[in-house]
Design an enzyme around this catalytic site. Structure first.
Site, PDB file in Angstrom:
ATOM      1  N   GLU A 169      75.643  17.264  23.807  1.00 34.27           N
ATOM      2  CA  GLU A 169      77.078  17.508  23.617  1.00 34.27           C
ATOM      3  C   GLU A 169      77.921  16.230  23.601  1.00 34.27           C
ATOM      4  O   GLU A 169      78.967  16.130  24.245  1.00 34.27           O
ATOM      5  CB  GLU A 169      77.572  18.494  24.689  1.00 34.27           C
ATOM      6  CG  GLU A 169      76.809  19.805  24.686  1.00 34.27           C
ATOM      7  CD  GLU A 169      77.266  20.809  25.724  1.00 34.27           C
ATOM      8  OE1 GLU A 169      78.270  20.552  26.408  1.00 34.27           O
ATOM      9  OE2 GLU A 169      76.622  21.870  25.856  1.00 34.27           O
ATOM     10  N   GLU A 281      68.992  26.951  22.465  1.00 32.99           N
ATOM     11  CA  GLU A 281      69.605  27.737  23.547  1.00 32.99           C
ATOM     12  C   GLU A 281      70.185  29.063  23.027  1.00 32.99           C
ATOM     13  O   GLU A 281      71.265  29.476  23.389  1.00 32.99           O
ATOM     14  CB  GLU A 281      70.699  26.918  24.235  1.00 32.99           C
ATOM     15  CG  GLU A 281      70.253  25.537  24.695  1.00 32.99           C
ATOM     16  CD  GLU A 281      71.301  24.783  25.473  1.00 32.99           C
ATOM     17  OE1 GLU A 281      72.281  25.403  25.911  1.00 32.99           O
ATOM     18  OE2 GLU A 281      71.142  23.564  25.654  1.00 32.99           O
TER      19      GLU A 281
HETATM   20  C1  XIL Z   1      73.625  25.943  31.974  1.00 31.89           C
HETATM   21  C2  XIL Z   1      72.636  26.632  32.910  1.00 31.89           C
HETATM   22  O1  XIL Z   1      72.107  27.793  32.278  1.00 31.89           O
HETATM   23  C3  XIL Z   1      73.317  26.981  34.229  1.00 31.89           C
HETATM   24  O2  XIL Z   1      72.352  27.503  35.132  1.00 31.89           O
HETATM   25  C4  XIL Z   1      73.994  25.760  34.833  1.00 31.89           C
HETATM   26  O3  XIL Z   1      74.682  26.132  35.994  1.00 31.89           O
HETATM   27  C5  XIL Z   1      74.950  25.132  33.821  1.00 31.89           C
HETATM   28  O4  XIL Z   1      74.247  24.806  32.600  1.00 31.89           O
HETATM   29  N1  XIL Z   1      74.549  24.182  27.290  1.00 31.89           N
HETATM   30  C6  XIL Z   1      73.561  23.460  27.862  1.00 31.89           C
HETATM   31  C7  XIL Z   1      72.869  23.962  29.072  1.00 31.89           C
HETATM   32  O5  XIL Z   1      73.109  22.462  27.283  1.00 31.89           O
HETATM   33  O6  XIL Z   1      72.387  22.909  29.905  1.00 31.89           O
HETATM   34  C8  XIL Z   1      73.752  24.888  29.872  1.00 31.89           C
HETATM   35  O7  XIL Z   1      72.919  25.485  30.846  1.00 31.89           O
HETATM   36  C9  XIL Z   1      74.361  25.940  28.971  1.00 31.89           C
HETATM   37  C10 XIL Z   1      75.194  25.305  27.892  1.00 31.89           C
END
Ligand code: XIL
Length: 371
Positions: A169, A281
């Site tokens: 990001e 994701e």
């Molecule tokens: C999220 C996790 O799922 C949570 O458990 C944590 O508290 C915060 O991060 N984009 C990303 C991930 O790249 O690392 C994030 O994951 C969700 C959004």
């Protein structure tokens, strides 16, 4: 003479029987495998993965069984991040990460490293302590801390973790480098180091493990044209500078309202870079407006299922086989979805419901994955 005639008939019928038995079996000859025998990982030729939670994977047998049955690869949703392994004094504690890597390896699961440098989930207390006289952050100390963290963690898991989201990001919705106010676990590396931290991060990771496949990861690449074009421009600049960057990870935290044409356009542009493309994701919100109260309807579940299917089909239609690093869904069930547990939203974004039942999204995702 009779013997010769009988022998000939024998040979004739033997040949007929052999040909009949070699008849290409038509799938209609056999009933489809029962749904509970269908697994996600066996439904496609590329790797499928899931983001997992440390406590659930360690302590919930139903959870770990679903992970092992359906996926080949896991991403730790939190456990491999800076905040989870760096203490306030800058010392490392990899106890839980080591344990989760061991659990994954024992289950025959590949581990995808997430993530080395992000503006969230850092030990902000430690990083903000890296100051010169007064309270100004010292760029040299911060750069050294980033290099030490990357070198230490990538070296530690060399041979166990084959790929990493090196930076996460780094571009904001306007296409500019992400800046902000570092507070709590948020730390804005660009604000201290400038844009050179991105190439540095890749070079540190590559130096620690020259065999690792290194990705830049981001979200909304299917929804923000400015972000997509800026990300691709950055990738091209890094490649032109011989930075060891091998792939683009597109998070795809999408919803039932995400246009199919946006998804196609994103995959086509990412594939055109020639790099690996990882859907890193994936989840599909059915209540993107986060309205409450909210009622799940069969129609909404069908829309969600069709969107999961479309992502899988578009990935196969637009990303060449050699560039398909795989599709990873984020979290296992609606109950452990980060959209619910971290974002606090009233949604049901996953393939399985809170009772580990397959939703329509599971069945259509599988059908979209099929060759
Ligand atoms: C999220 C996790 O799922 C949570 O458990 C944590 O508290 C915060 O991060 N984009 C990303 C991930 O790249 O690392 C994030 O994951 C969700 C959004």
């Amino acid at each position: 003479m009779r013997g010769v005639i009988n022998y000939k008939w024998f040979v004739f019928f033997a040949v007929v029987i052999v040909i009949a038995s070699c008849k290409k079996s038509d799938s209609s000859d056999f009933p489809p495998p029962p749904p509970d025998n269908t697994t996600i990982k066996e439904s496609t030729s590329f790797t499928t993965g899931v983001a997992i939670n440390y406590n659930l994977m360690k302590n919930n047998l139903t959870y770990s069984k679903v992970v092992k049955k359906h996926f080949d690869r896991v991403t730790f949703e939190y456990q491999m991040k800076h905040a989870a392994n760096v203490q306030n004094n800058g010392m490392y504690n990899f106890t839980n990460s080591d344990e989760l890597v061991s659990i994954a390896q024992a289950a025959g699961l590949e581990v995808y490293g997430h993530t080395l440098v992000w503006h969230q989930n850092n030990n902000g207390n430690y990083l903000r302590s890296l100051t010169s006289s007064g309270s100004a952050l010292n760029p040299v100390l911060v750069k050294n801390a980033m290099q030490d963290w990357i070198t230490t963690v990538v070296t530690r898991y060399k041979g166990k973790i084959k790929a990493w989201d090196v930076v996460n990001e780094v571009v904001d919705e306007t296409g500019n480098f992400r800046t902000g106010t570092s507070t709590n676990d948020a730390f804005y590396w660009y604000s201290v180091l400038g844009s050179s931290y991105i190439a540095d991060a890749f070079n540190y990771a590559h130096a620690a493990d020259p065999t690792a496949v290194l990705f830049i990861n981001d979200y909304n690449l299917e929804s923000s044209p400015a972000k997509l074009s800026a990300t691709i421009a950055l990738v091209n600049q890094l490649k032109a500078a011989a930075v060891p960057l091998h792939g683009i990870a597109t998070q795809m935290h999408i919803s039932i309202n995400t246009p199919d044409t946006n998804i196609d356009n994103m995959f086509a542009q990412l594939a055109a870079t020639g790099l690996q493309v990882h859907v890193s994701e994936l989840d599909v919100r059915i209540n993107p407006g986060n309205v409450s109260p909210f009622t799940i309807t069969p129609a909404l579940l069908e829309q969600q299922a069709q969107k999961y299917k479309y992502v899988a089909q578009s990935y196969r239609n637009n990303v060449p086989v050699a560039q398909r690093y795989g599709i990873t869904v984020w979290n296992v069930t609606d109950a452990d979805s980060w959209i619910v547990t971290s974002m606090g939203q009233n949604d049901f974004p996953c393939l399985f419901d809170a009772d580990y039942n397959k939703k329509p999204a599971f069945n259509l995702f599988v059908s979209g994955l099929k060759l």
